[in-house]
Design a protein around this motif. Structure first.
Motif, PDB file in Angstrom:
ATOM      1  N   SER A 748       0.805  -1.218   0.000  1.00  0.00           N
ATOM      2  CA  SER A 748       0.000   0.000   0.000  1.00  0.00           C
ATOM      3  C   SER A 748       0.839   1.269   0.000  1.00  0.00           C
ATOM      4  N   MET A 749       2.165   1.115  -0.007  1.00  0.00           N
ATOM      5  CA  MET A 749       3.053   2.276  -0.012  1.00  0.00           C
ATOM      6  C   MET A 749       4.088   2.126  -1.123  1.00  0.00           C
ATOM      7  N   PRO A 750       4.493   3.227  -1.762  1.00  0.00           N
ATOM      8  CA  PRO A 750       5.498   3.151  -2.828  1.00  0.00           C
ATOM      9  C   PRO A 750       6.805   2.532  -2.380  1.00  0.00           C
ATOM     10  N   SER A 751       7.151   2.677  -1.086  1.00  0.00           N
ATOM     11  CA  SER A 751       8.428   2.165  -0.597  1.00  0.00           C
ATOM     12  C   SER A 751       8.429   0.649  -0.426  1.00  0.00           C
ATOM     13  N   GLN A 752       7.265   0.016  -0.551  1.00  0.00           N
ATOM     14  CA  GLN A 752       7.178  -1.422  -0.317  1.00  0.00           C
ATOM     15  C   GLN A 752       7.499  -2.266  -1.549  1.00  0.00           C
ATOM     16  N   CYS A 753       7.645  -1.637  -2.689  1.00  0.00           N
ATOM     17  CA  CYS A 753       8.081  -2.349  -3.894  1.00  0.00           C
ATOM     18  C   CYS A 753       8.795  -1.350  -4.789  1.00  0.00           C
ATOM     19  N   LYS A 754       9.438  -1.828  -5.811  1.00  0.00           N
ATOM     20  CA  LYS A 754      10.133  -0.967  -6.758  1.00  0.00           C
ATOM     21  C   LYS A 754       9.288  -0.819  -8.019  1.00  0.00           C
ATOM     22  N   SER A 755       9.182   0.400  -8.501  1.00  0.00           N
ATOM     23  CA  SER A 755       8.398   0.633  -9.715  1.00  0.00           C
ATOM     24  C   SER A 755       9.070   1.724 -10.543  1.00  0.00           C
ATOM     25  N   LEU A 756       8.798   1.679 -11.824  1.00  0.00           N
ATOM     26  CA  LEU A 756       9.359   2.648 -12.762  1.00  0.00           C
ATOM     27  C   LEU A 756       8.277   3.015 -13.758  1.00  0.00           C
ATOM     28  N   GLN A 757       8.022   4.316 -13.916  1.00  0.00           N
ATOM     29  CA  GLN A 757       6.975   4.763 -14.835  1.00  0.00           C
ATOM     30  C   GLN A 757       7.583   5.152 -16.180  1.00  0.00           C
ATOM     31  N   LEU A 758       6.974   4.637 -17.264  1.00  0.00           N
ATOM     32  CA  LEU A 758       7.390   4.945 -18.627  1.00  0.00           C
ATOM     33  C   LEU A 758       6.300   5.774 -19.283  1.00  0.00           C
ATOM     34  N   ASN A 759       6.673   6.918 -19.851  1.00  0.00           N
ATOM     35  CA  ASN A 759       5.708   7.808 -20.478  1.00  0.00           C
ATOM     36  C   ASN A 759       6.019   7.968 -21.964  1.00  0.00           C
ATOM     37  N   GLY A 760       4.958   8.229 -22.736  1.00  0.00           N
ATOM     38  CA  GLY A 760       5.124   8.464 -24.164  1.00  0.00           C
ATOM     39  C   GLY A 760       5.186   9.940 -24.470  1.00  0.00           C
ATOM     40  N   TYR A 761       5.069  10.271 -25.761  1.00  0.00           N
ATOM     41  CA  TYR A 761       5.097  11.660 -26.195  1.00  0.00           C
ATOM     42  C   TYR A 761       3.694  12.259 -26.140  1.00  0.00           C
ATOM     43  N   GLY A 762       3.606  13.491 -25.675  1.00  0.00           N
ATOM     44  CA  GLY A 762       2.377  14.282 -25.794  1.00  0.00           C
ATOM     45  C   GLY A 762       1.176  13.608 -25.172  1.00  0.00           C
ATOM     46  N   GLU A 763       0.029  13.798 -25.844  1.00  0.00           N
ATOM     47  CA  GLU A 763      -1.237  13.265 -25.363  1.00  0.00           C
ATOM     48  C   GLU A 763      -1.316  11.779 -25.706  1.00  0.00           C
ATOM     49  N   ALA A 764      -0.946  10.940 -24.779  1.00  0.00           N
ATOM     50  CA  ALA A 764      -0.961   9.503 -25.026  1.00  0.00           C
ATOM     51  C   ALA A 764      -2.361   8.947 -24.802  1.00  0.00           C
ATOM     52  N   ASP A 765      -2.681   7.895 -25.535  1.00  0.00           N
ATOM     53  CA  ASP A 765      -3.962   7.227 -25.376  1.00  0.00           C
ATOM     54  C   ASP A 765      -3.764   6.000 -24.500  1.00  0.00           C
ATOM     55  N   LYS A 766      -4.855   5.393 -24.092  1.00  0.00           N
ATOM     56  CA  LYS A 766      -4.748   4.256 -23.175  1.00  0.00           C
ATOM     57  C   LYS A 766      -4.007   3.100 -23.826  1.00  0.00           C
ATOM     58  N   PRO A1103      16.296  -7.092  -4.276  1.00  0.00           N
ATOM     59  CA  PRO A1103      16.698  -7.777  -5.517  1.00  0.00           C
ATOM     60  C   PRO A1103      16.670  -9.286  -5.342  1.00  0.00           C
ATOM     61  N   GLY A1104      16.032  -9.954  -6.277  1.00  0.00           N
ATOM     62  CA  GLY A1104      16.000 -11.409  -6.261  1.00  0.00           C
ATOM     63  C   GLY A1104      14.900 -12.003  -5.395  1.00  0.00           C
ATOM     64  N   ASN A1105      14.258 -11.185  -4.554  1.00  0.00           N
ATOM     65  CA  ASN A1105      13.202 -11.703  -3.684  1.00  0.00           C
ATOM     66  C   ASN A1105      11.978 -12.108  -4.494  1.00  0.00           C
ATOM     67  N   SER A1106      11.276 -13.085  -3.983  1.00  0.00           N
ATOM     68  CA  SER A1106       9.978 -13.419  -4.545  1.00  0.00           C
ATOM     69  C   SER A1106       8.950 -12.421  -4.015  1.00  0.00           C
ATOM     70  N   TRP A1107       7.863 -12.248  -4.747  1.00  0.00           N
ATOM     71  CA  TRP A1107       6.768 -11.402  -4.265  1.00  0.00           C
ATOM     72  C   TRP A1107       6.132 -12.009  -3.023  1.00  0.00           C
ATOM     73  N   TYR A1108       6.388 -13.295  -2.770  1.00  0.00           N
ATOM     74  CA  TYR A1108       5.772 -13.965  -1.626  1.00  0.00           C
ATOM     75  C   TYR A1108       6.558 -13.743  -0.335  1.00  0.00           C
ATOM     76  N   LEU A1109       7.851 -13.431  -0.430  1.00  0.00           N
ATOM     77  CA  LEU A1109       8.709 -13.463   0.742  1.00  0.00           C
ATOM     78  C   LEU A1109       8.919 -12.119   1.415  1.00  0.00           C
ATOM     79  N   ALA A1110       8.618 -11.043   0.703  1.00  0.00           N
ATOM     80  CA  ALA A1110       8.857  -9.719   1.284  1.00  0.00           C
ATOM     81  C   ALA A1110       7.991  -9.525   2.527  1.00  0.00           C
ATOM     82  N   GLU A1111       8.498  -8.751   3.475  1.00  0.00           N
ATOM     83  CA  GLU A1111       7.790  -8.576   4.743  1.00  0.00           C
ATOM     84  C   GLU A1111       6.859  -7.371   4.662  1.00  0.00           C
ATOM     85  N   TYR A1112       5.705  -7.635   4.054  1.00  0.00           N
ATOM     86  CA  TYR A1112       4.696  -6.598   3.964  1.00  0.00           C
ATOM     87  C   TYR A1112       3.565  -6.907   4.952  1.00  0.00           C
TER      88      TYR A1112
END
Length: 1125
Positions: A748-766, A1103-1112
């Motif tokens: 429920s918090m950004p610090s609990q997983c790693k994420s990277l946002q990729l954006n396109g040019y201008g007015e992007a569609d869905k 790094p290398g952790n499974s999504w199941y093992l992290a202490e959330y």
């Protein structure tokens, strides 16, 4: 050997003459000499002739190397040249010349394709041949010649007649001063090896390689075997098919996996023996199979003695399995092993008393054990019964899985082979028992030529036999070896299936599946008893063997020349048994020699490093799992040591069991659950004191010291039989757990997983569709406006691999030569009703895409639209490339049909073909638009799904309908009209994932039985889901914005990523994910495409952790697990 050397020197003399002609400017003489000698094909000169349209000179030069009927590649080369000459004459309105070409040059092809010849004749009646629908895109002579030359280059490169003739050798000698008098230490009777370098006499040394010299000829129907490998003319003729001369694109090679099997040991007595009797002369400790600077054949082998080994500094490499993570105890001596190709922590073991066992390496527990017994003694031969009466002892010589893990076979030391079918965990059933050979069965391997499941055996009776796995019928009997057959290596190259075999007298042969004798006869280096294996990518061929003098040879072969490309240094000079070896993923070789495991970089002859696992025999049997993350090695005292890479250690802690029986009654099939990674049963053996072991508790592993109360691998080695029994019971209990309540992790918090946002040019569609490239270095998105966005990760100091990673942002990429993005044509599309779809070729070179309008084929390197076809209506709603032929595409349509389309026919824009040649088949069965397609080559099936919530299977042979099944829905859950259903095959190619907005399901393909099903308890709708690259997890995104992660084996919800963690306080309104894609190389990385045009990439926090093992923060969630009756 002397005649071969003279022949080689004569060939080198021809190149020296050519070099002289070119240096002195006698170009015309050089090209005449090339044509008449046939030693070198000048591609630049040939290209110049083609681009200038000098067609007579093109054919004249070509005739010096091949004729029209030599093989299918040569036929197609001549056809393409004459076809373009014909079209150019029509384009110039020179009908007399066109008619002459048609009658004299093209008529030779009429006997094999009368329809094609008639259509080309009809072109003479048109005022402008571009009126023909498939020639409308013909531009001009210049561009057509360039396109033709690209095709010709590919055809010439794959044509075996041209192999060894396309590259001019490097001549290092500055003059012809190779004469003997120039030597510093002249020897009597000088041994001149080459004319290309200044000759220097060297002290004589033995040749390591011997080759057959009997009248070599090439059979064009064979894969690319060098002419020097062949002995005697081939009895197989090559017919020119209609498809061969119609196809205008390059001939593509179908890549098949070669099953990596086990390798044998031979006793010193059998190596020294001069005679080979029908009794088992080969004593085994198992066999391991696998499915550019040049080094001379005479390069001496440099061995490492014990003194050198002690001073050797190991080179650290994180990708090598160096840590002893498990030790398994067998009750008798292990002889052969094989890891399951899909469930890569399951290890099959065969012993010297004939017993077999299946280990779960993760727990260190033997899940299954079978003692040797003859299933039907009455069906066995009298010779076998007599042999058993004299000596009832039976040993396993080889044990191996089939490529998809649905069968395994055991080759025994007396006569017989036993085959089992495997359906998951402990579900093993007897399949076939074959009295295969007189004497021992020394090797066994699986293969699938002509889409037929076969098992190949080789024995003491000097025979190779091929059997049908399903019926047990003997298909082929291959005779020709003069000593017991030692190893087998089936392979496929250029679509041709063949078998390499070796015998204990050091002979190597290659066979087709036709009972017509061996096509290749060569001597192994040093006449050693040899094992052959291909690299993991099936592109490089290696062998390793030991002769009767104890000399060992590890060699890479040059397939185009039939000789050794590299001879690796570092093997012991006095081996008492045959050295075992195996290629490893990531370009490494491993050989078990002198009580250690030695490692080489495939591209370097020097030894890279050693792995000392401790307490190993001199030449132990070794076995890697498919990904190269785990290594099993047979140790002393009936032990098997499991060594792991860093990722392999994580795999052992997070692995899950497989799917249920795909052929049995699914109502009785157990549900599999994730094994508790903190399980106390990690070993069933004892560790050597000096061997590093892996600590199970990750916090302890990082701290550098273990608390007394924390269980480690070493502390668990003394677990007694009662605890092992408890662990087995836990597996069964978990497998049969009926509870729908489980603990899940909420992010429920950004610090609990790693994420990277990729954006396109201008007015992007869905983002409507999302996929990673097969190379794993880019993400491709298709927006609802038909635009494609390609984000590519750079290769630099921050990202040495150039692969997709959270830590380095990618670039929104497009080629410099193209100022526009790839965009689909939306003409005639219906906004709001269109179903965007795309498919990427296996080599990432081509993209097929549609957004409700015409289908476009794009070049991924240039972004140029290569062609367009199939204007609506009907419109395409799903696309899938055939896994073995990128020119065949399955196209799901919105009129409920499926078209099997031949793209290459369409791409040949100036070839006279009609629509009926493009559409190979039209499949009918669905009652609504087809929205999901997936191929399985293992099952020989195409699976389709649609908005009618039906699943169909179709046979790839004749495209006939096999089975159909309606999805099951709870009474209260009514699917929205027009809901799409998608399908994706599991890594095992037997089970597949079904994604509908109301449910996730796992089906088995054979009978379409529902193995597992998950339905959310509320009205949340699923937008899309996909399997992780290792098929252990399912990543699913929902309309409400939640991203969920499930265990693939049981479809239990494990983790939820809440929208607030990656879309905090967004002002963009109702943003949620519509598409999801899994990284093809990193099991824990995936990406989702959002309705605002952005893409989010996710990885676990550590790094290398499974999504199941992290202490959330854990939360309790319930789901409805259903099973289809």
């Amino acid at each position: 050997m002397a005649s071969e050397k003279r022949s080689a020197l004569n060939k080198e003399l021809l190149f020296l003459i050519l070099q002289f002609c070119n240096d002195e400017g006698y170009k015309r003489t050089a090209h005449i000499f090339e044509r008449e000698s046939g030693c070198y094909f000048d591609m630049e000169f040939f290209e110049d002739l083609v681009l200038n349209g000098k067609w007579n000179k093109v054919e004249k030069y070509l005739s010096g190397f091949t004729s029209i009927n030599d093989n299918k590649y040569s036929t197609k080369i001549y056809f393409e040249i004459r076809k373009l000459n014909f079209l150019e004459a029509l384009d110039k309105n020179d009908r007399a010349k066109a008619l002459d070409i048609l009658m004299k040059d093209l008529k030779v092809f009429a006997q094999d394709n009368e329809e094609l010849y008639r259509e080309m004749t009809q072109l003479l009646t048109l005022d402008n041949f571009r009126e023909h629908e498939l020639l409308s895109m013909y531009e001009d002579a210049e561009s057509s010649r360039k396109f033709l030359m690209d095709e010709l280059k590919k055809l010439i490169e794959v044509n075996p007649i041209f192999h060894g003739k396309l590259k001019f050798p490097v001549i290092k000698s500055q003059s012809l001063n190779w004469q003997h008098i120039q030597c510093k230490y002249p020897q009597p009777n000088p041994d001149i090896e080459t004319l290309f370098e200044d000759h220097v006499c060297q002290w004589p040394h033995d040749h390591l390689f011997m080759q057959s010299t009997d009248n070599p000829q090439i059979d064009a129907s064979l894969p690319v075997f060098p002419s020097s490998w062949f002995c005697g003319p081939s009895t197989v003729t090559q017919a020119v098919s209609r498809e061969d001369i119609c196809v205008s694109g390059p001939i593509t090679s179908a890549t098949t996996s070669v099953n990596m099997r086990d390798s044998h040991n031979m006793s010193q007595n059998s190596l020294l023996g001069a005679e080979y009797e029908v009794a088992s002369t080969v004593l085994h400790s198992g066999r391991n199979h696998s499915p550019e600077s040049s080094v001379s054949d005479d390069l001496p082998i440099i061995s490492m003695n014990n003194g050198m080994l002690q001073n050797f500094e190991p080179v650290s490499h994180t990708d090598l399995p160096k840590t002893v993570a498990r030790i398994l105890n067998e009750s008798s001596s292990p002889m052969s092993m094989d890891f399951h190709p899909v469930q890569q922590t399951f290890l099959l073991v065969g012993t010297d008393i004939g017993d077999i066992g299946l280990w779960d390496v993760n727990l260190g527990v033997k899940m299954l054990s079978r003692n040797f017994t003859v299933w039907n003694i009455g069906a066995c031969s009298t010779m076998f019964k007599t042999a058993m009466m004299k000596d009832p002892c039976m040993s396993v010589n080889c044990i191996a899985w089939s490529p998809n893990g649905s069968f395994f076979g055991i080759a025994y030391s007396k006569h017989i082979v036993q085959l089992y079918s495997y359906h998951g965990v402990t579900d093993v059933q007897q399949k076939l028992e074959i009295d295969a050979h007189v004497g021992g069965v020394n090797d066994l391997a699986f293969a699938t030529p002509s889409k037929q499941q076969l098992v190949i055996t080789g024995g003491d009776d000097k025979l190779i036999k091929v059997w049908d796995v399903i019926t047990g019928v003997q298909m082929h009997n291959l005779e020709g070896h003069e000593a017991p057959v030692y190893s087998l290596c089936p392979h496929c190259k250029d679509g041709i299936h063949f078998i390499f075999s070796t015998s204990v007298d050091g002979k190597i042969k290659a066979w087709l599946y036709d009972n017509m004798g061996a096509r290749v006869h060569i001597d192994a280096p040093g006449l050693a008893c040899t094992t052959i294996a291909y690299s993991a990518d099936n592109k490089r061929l290696f062998s390793c063997g030991t002769n009767k003098n104890g000399e060992s040879f590890l060699v890479e072969w040059n397939e185009s020349e039939g000789d050794a490309k590299r001879t690796y240094q570092g093997l012991c000079e006095n081996s008492s048994a045959v050295v075992q070896f195996s290629p490893i993923k990531e370009n490494f070789l491993a050989a078990a020699d002198d009580h250690v495991i030695k490692i080489w970089d495939m591209d370097k002859v020097e030894q890279l490093t050693i792995i000392d696992a401790g307490n190993l025999p001199a030449n132990p049997h070794i076995r890697f799992n498919k990904d190269g993350t785990l290594l099993a090695v047979i140790a002393s005292e009936n032990k098997i040591k499991i060594l792991a890479t860093a990722y392999g250690l994580q795999l052992l802690n997070t692995s899950v069991t497989g799917f249920v029986n795909s052929s049995s009654d699914v109502s009785d099939g157990p549900r599999k659950h994730v094994i508790n990674p903190s399980s106390s049963v990690a070993n069933s053996g004892e560790a050597d004191a000096h061997v590093p072991t892996h600590v199970i508790n990750p916090s302890v592993a990082n701290s550098g010291e273990a608390d007394a109360h924390v269980p480690t691998v070493s502390s668990l080695q003394n677990c007694d039989e009662e605890r092992i029994k408890d662990a087995k019971q836990k597996i069964i209990d978990n497998a049969n757990n009926k509870s729908g309540v489980c603990k899940i992790i909420q992010i429920s918090m950004p610090s609990q997983c790693k994420s990277l946002q990729l954006n396109g040019y201008g007015e992007a569609d869905k983002i409507s569709r999302l996929i990673y490239t097969n190379a794993g270095n880019a993400i491709l998105a298709l927006a609802s406006n038909g635009t494609h966005l390609l984000w590519k990760w750079p290769q630099n100091d921050l990202n040495l691999s150039g692969k997709a990673t959270i830590h380095v942002p990618p670039q929104l990429w497009q080629p410099r030569s193209c100022s526009r993005m790839m965009t689909n044509d939306l003409t005639d599309s219906k906004p709001g009703e269109a179903v965007p779809c795309f498919a990427l070729s296996k080599n990432d070179s081509y993209l097929l895409s549609a957004s409700g309008g015409i289908i476009s084929l794009f070049n991924m390197l240039t972004f140029k639209r290569m062609m367009s076809f199939m204007s609506p209506s009907p419109a395409a709603t799903s696309l899938a490339f055939h896994p073995q032929d990128n020119n065949i595409v399955a196209i799901g349509m919105d009129d409920s049909t499926i078209l099997i389309y031949h793209v290459r026919f369409t791409k040949a824009c100036f070839s006279p073909f009609k629509e009926k040649y493009m559409v190979k088949s039209k499949l009918k069965g669905h009652s609504g638009r087809v929205t999901g397609l997936a191929f399985s080559t293992a099952m020989d099936l195409l699976v389709s799904s649609g908005e009618d919530a039906q699943i169909f299977t179709w046979n790839l042979g004749g495209w006939g309908k096999c089975k159909s099944k309606q999805l099951q829905f709870p009474d209260e859950r009514i699917p929205v009209r027009g809901s799409n259903t998608m399908v994706q095959f599991h890594q095992d190619q037997v089970n597949f994932l079904v994604v509908h907005e109301t449910q996730l399901s796992i089906y088995e393909a054979k009978e379409l039985g529902c193995v597992q099903q998950w339905i959310p308890e509320d009205s949340t709708r699923i937008s899309q889901a996909t399997l992780s690259c290792d098929s252990q997890m399912v990543f699913a995104c929902f309309i409400g914005g939640i991203v969920s992660i499930f265990g693939a084996s049981d479809l239990q919800l494990k983790c939820q990523i809440l929208p607030i963690s990656y879309l905090p306080y967004t002002p963009r309104g109702n943003v949620h994910p519509l598409a999801v894609a899994a990284n093809p190389h990193k099991p824990t990385q995936f990406a989702v495409g959002l309705t605002d045009g952005a893409v989010m990439v996710f990885e676990p926090q550590k790094p290398g952790n499974s999504w199941y093992l992290a202490e959330y923060e854990p939360a309790t969630a319930s789901s409805c697990l259903l099973q289809d009756d």
